[in-house]
Design a protein around this motif. Structure first.
Motif, short mmCIF file in Angstrom:
data_model
loop_
_atom_site.label_atom_id
_atom_site.label_comp_id
_atom_site.label_asym_id
_atom_site.label_seq_id
_atom_site.Cartn_x
_atom_site.Cartn_y
_atom_site.Cartn_z
N GLY A 152 -36.42 -73.12 28.46
CA GLY A 152 -35.40 -72.15 28.84
C GLY A 152 -34.68 -72.47 30.13
O GLY A 152 -33.88 -71.67 30.61
N SER A 153 -34.92 -73.63 30.70
CA SER A 153 -34.28 -74.00 31.96
C SER A 153 -32.76 -74.01 31.79
O SER A 153 -32.24 -74.60 30.85
N ARG A 154 -32.05 -73.36 32.67
CA ARG A 154 -30.58 -73.30 32.61
C ARG A 154 -29.95 -74.22 33.64
O ARG A 154 -28.79 -74.57 33.52
N GLY A 155 -30.68 -74.59 34.64
CA GLY A 155 -30.13 -75.47 35.68
C GLY A 155 -30.18 -76.91 35.24
O GLY A 155 -29.38 -77.37 34.43
N ASP A 156 -31.14 -77.64 35.76
CA ASP A 156 -31.30 -79.04 35.42
C ASP A 156 -31.96 -79.15 34.05
O ASP A 156 -33.15 -78.86 33.89
N ILE A 157 -31.19 -79.55 33.05
CA ILE A 157 -31.67 -79.59 31.66
C ILE A 157 -32.80 -80.60 31.49
O ILE A 157 -33.58 -80.51 30.55
N LYS A 158 -32.94 -81.53 32.42
CA LYS A 158 -34.04 -82.49 32.35
C LYS A 158 -35.38 -81.83 32.67
O LYS A 158 -36.43 -82.39 32.39
N LEU A 159 -35.37 -80.63 33.25
CA LEU A 159 -36.61 -79.94 33.58
C LEU A 159 -37.28 -79.33 32.36
O LEU A 159 -38.46 -78.97 32.40
N GLY A 160 -36.54 -79.16 31.28
CA GLY A 160 -37.11 -78.59 30.07
C GLY A 160 -36.04 -78.29 29.04
O GLY A 160 -34.85 -78.34 29.34
N VAL A 161 -36.49 -77.96 27.84
CA VAL A 161 -35.57 -77.74 26.73
C VAL A 161 -34.75 -76.48 26.97
O VAL A 161 -35.31 -75.41 27.23
N ARG A 162 -33.44 -76.63 26.87
CA ARG A 162 -32.53 -75.49 27.09
C ARG A 162 -32.48 -74.64 25.82
O ARG A 162 -31.87 -75.02 24.83
N VAL A 163 -33.18 -73.52 25.88
CA VAL A 163 -33.19 -72.55 24.79
C VAL A 163 -33.12 -71.15 25.39
O VAL A 163 -33.36 -70.96 26.58
N THR A 164 -32.80 -70.19 24.54
CA THR A 164 -32.90 -68.78 24.93
C THR A 164 -34.09 -68.19 24.16
O THR A 164 -34.66 -68.84 23.28
N TYR A 165 -34.41 -66.97 24.48
CA TYR A 165 -35.54 -66.33 23.79
C TYR A 165 -35.31 -66.27 22.28
O TYR A 165 -36.23 -66.50 21.50
N SER A 166 -34.09 -66.01 21.86
CA SER A 166 -33.81 -65.91 20.42
C SER A 166 -33.98 -67.26 19.71
O SER A 166 -34.10 -67.30 18.49
#
Length: 183
Positions: free
Chosen positions: A53-67
């Protein structure tokens, strides 16, 4: 206790980190969202690098929302050492309240810790069923199959499912395959 798991969606931390194209990183999140819609509710675990769910640096983790993850039984954030440092986990804080309310279990995993035992061969050698559930672009199929591994326990170990038992007080957890016939 997380029981009766048929699928494990594993985003390989090194393969994810090696993606250089921003669109590929974004598409990993989109593929996860598609799997969240396709796989049976509460019959799969999501495991991947760093901060889901990381919104900043996408390399920190998979960009997803709760849905994009709301049908999983468990969310695992993997802190694998890279380039001399250990990434900081979010401990599910990007959607912590949602995880609690929907009883999605959260687990931080430190595979490089000397007290951890992580069977990486299971994740890298099990058949990848990703293409059975998601239409991948032909020119990126191999790329995404290297990054995202969809392990169908029934195909990998017929007659078995996965379980995870966690004890927050002692900070220990164990994941294993259980023979369904033996209960």
């Amino acid at each position: 206790v997380v029981k009766d798991i048929r699928y494990i969606v594993y985003v390989d931390p090194f393969a994810y980190d090696s993606l250089e194209d921003l669109n590929d990183l974004i598409n990993v999140g989109k593929i996860i969202s598609g799997l969240n819609s396709e796989l049976p509710r509460k019959k799969f675990i999501l495991a991947g690098p760093g901060r889901w769910g990381s919104r900043g640096d996408i390399k920190l983790g998979v960009r997803v929302t709760y849905s994009d993850i709301n049908n999983t039984s468990m969310l695992v954030e993997i802190a694998k050492k890279k380039k001399g440092y250990l990434p900081e986990l979010s401990f599910g804080t990007h959607f912590f309240q949602d995880l609690v309310e929907s009883q999605i279990r959260y687990l931080p995993l430190y595979p490089d810790d000397e007290d951890s035992l992580f069977n990486s061969d299971f994740f890298s050698l099990s058949k990848n069923s990703l293409s059975d559930y998601v239409n991948l672009p032909q020119n990126k199929k191999e790329t995404f199959e290297d990054v995202i591994r969809l392990i169908d326990i029934e195909k990998t170990a017929p007659g078995f499912n996965a379980e995870v038992v966690m004890d927050g007080d002692s900070s220990y957890a164990i994941g294993f395959l259980r023979n369904k016939a033996e209960g």
